[in-house]
Design an enzyme around this catalytic site. Structure first.
Site, short mmCIF file in Angstrom:
data_model
loop_
_atom_site.label_atom_id
_atom_site.label_comp_id
_atom_site.label_asym_id
_atom_site.label_seq_id
_atom_site.Cartn_x
_atom_site.Cartn_y
_atom_site.Cartn_z
CB SER A 119 -3.75 1.93 13.96
OG SER A 119 -3.46 1.03 12.91
CG ASP A 166 -2.11 -0.94 1.03
OD1 ASP A 166 -2.23 -1.54 -0.06
OD2 ASP A 166 -2.90 -1.09 1.98
#
EC number: 2.7.1.23
Length: 286
Positions: free
Chosen positions: A187, A67
């Site tokens: 996250s 990514d």
């Protein structure tokens, strides 16, 4: 599609073995393929160098890595209108859809025009020092305003369309696009958002309060984050990070204004999986 350009993360493809195999396969099926190998400059100079060598009639840029590599490629080619497809040679990859076992079937789909193209909104950030514009940049995933130097709590004042919204005291704040909702914001406890949406996601980083949550705002808005003073009214040293790589320093009373970029990233999608199906498949691989 018949004309391809390959961008490879050389750390993920030692000796450019996979890169060579892909180029050979495409050329053996009548396609034209060129590759970028080796390192590249950073920031604006890298983007300019990339756009000078990518043929303007390229149908698709194939990105080998993960990514992070695809986000850098999105920056490199923005404004060119060329779609990207990511081949995941890393670990978890939400953007890099194609896994190693599926490389050749995916290439077949490209050659036969059996695919869809998704449009992903990007972010634009403008940093001001003493009310003068000192830096501009874009991001596909997120713009993070965080501390610089030693570990400490910082103060951030947040505004929407010039109106005061709230105040964070903590490690910083993430302004993410829907694509970035599966990255750093996730996250930090932020929600997941379908990548085809058009909105901003504001997620605080370790805010010193018990009731702070992520905030979702329309993409037409202008978000401003102003750096507060440091401890005992000292000058705060902060940093604005664009997609976790490119960065620019900020100090007390500097501000960054974040809006929707005029550019979108075009992502080639081979599978017909929905966002939730992709999420379930990727999360099950962890």
């Amino acid at each position: 599609m018949k004309k391809f350009y390959i961008i490879t993360n050389h750390a993920k493809d030692a000796g450019f073995v996979v890169t060579g195999q892909i180029a050979e396969f495409l050329e053996s099926h009548g396609a034209v393929c060129s590759c970028r190998k080796g390192g590249a400059a950073s920031g604006e100079s890298r983007r300019e160098a990339e756009q000078e060598v990518i043929p303007p009639d390229t149908d698709c840029v194939i990105v080998l890595g993960g990514d992070g590599t695809l986000m850098r490629a999105a920056y490199d080619v923005h404004g060119m209108g060329i779609p990207l497809i990511g081949i995941n040679l890393g670990t978890l990859g939400y953007l890099a859809e194609v896994e190693r076992p599926s490389i050749y079937p995916a290439l077949d789909c490209l050659l036969k025009d059996q695919f869809q193209v998704e449009r992903r909104m990007m972010l634009h950030g403008a940093v001001y020092h003493e009310d003068k514009l000192v830096h501009e940049d874009i991001a596909l995933n997120d713009i993070v305003i965080g501390r610089s130097g030693a570990l400490h709590v910082m103060s951030l004042y947040n505004y929407v369309n010039g109106n005061y919204l709230n105040y964070y005291r903590g490690d910083g704040v993430i302004i993410a696009s829907p694509t970035g909702s599966t990255g750093y914001s996730l996250s930090a406890g932020g929600p997941l958002i379908s990548p085809d949406a058009a909105l901003f996601l504001m997620t605080p980083l370790c805010a010193h309060t018990l009731n702070t949550r992520s905030i979702i705002l329309p993409a037409e808005n202008r978000i401003t984050v102003r750096i507060g003073a440091g401890r005992d009214d000292t000058v705060e040293n902060a940093m604005a990070y664009f997609d976790g790589g490119r960065k620019t320093p900020m100090v007390t009373d500097d501000r960054i204004e974040i809006t929707r970029s005029e550019y979108d990233t075009l992502i080639v999608k081979i599978r017909n999986d929905s966002f939730l199906e992709t999420l379930k498949r990727k999360m099950s691989d962890i």
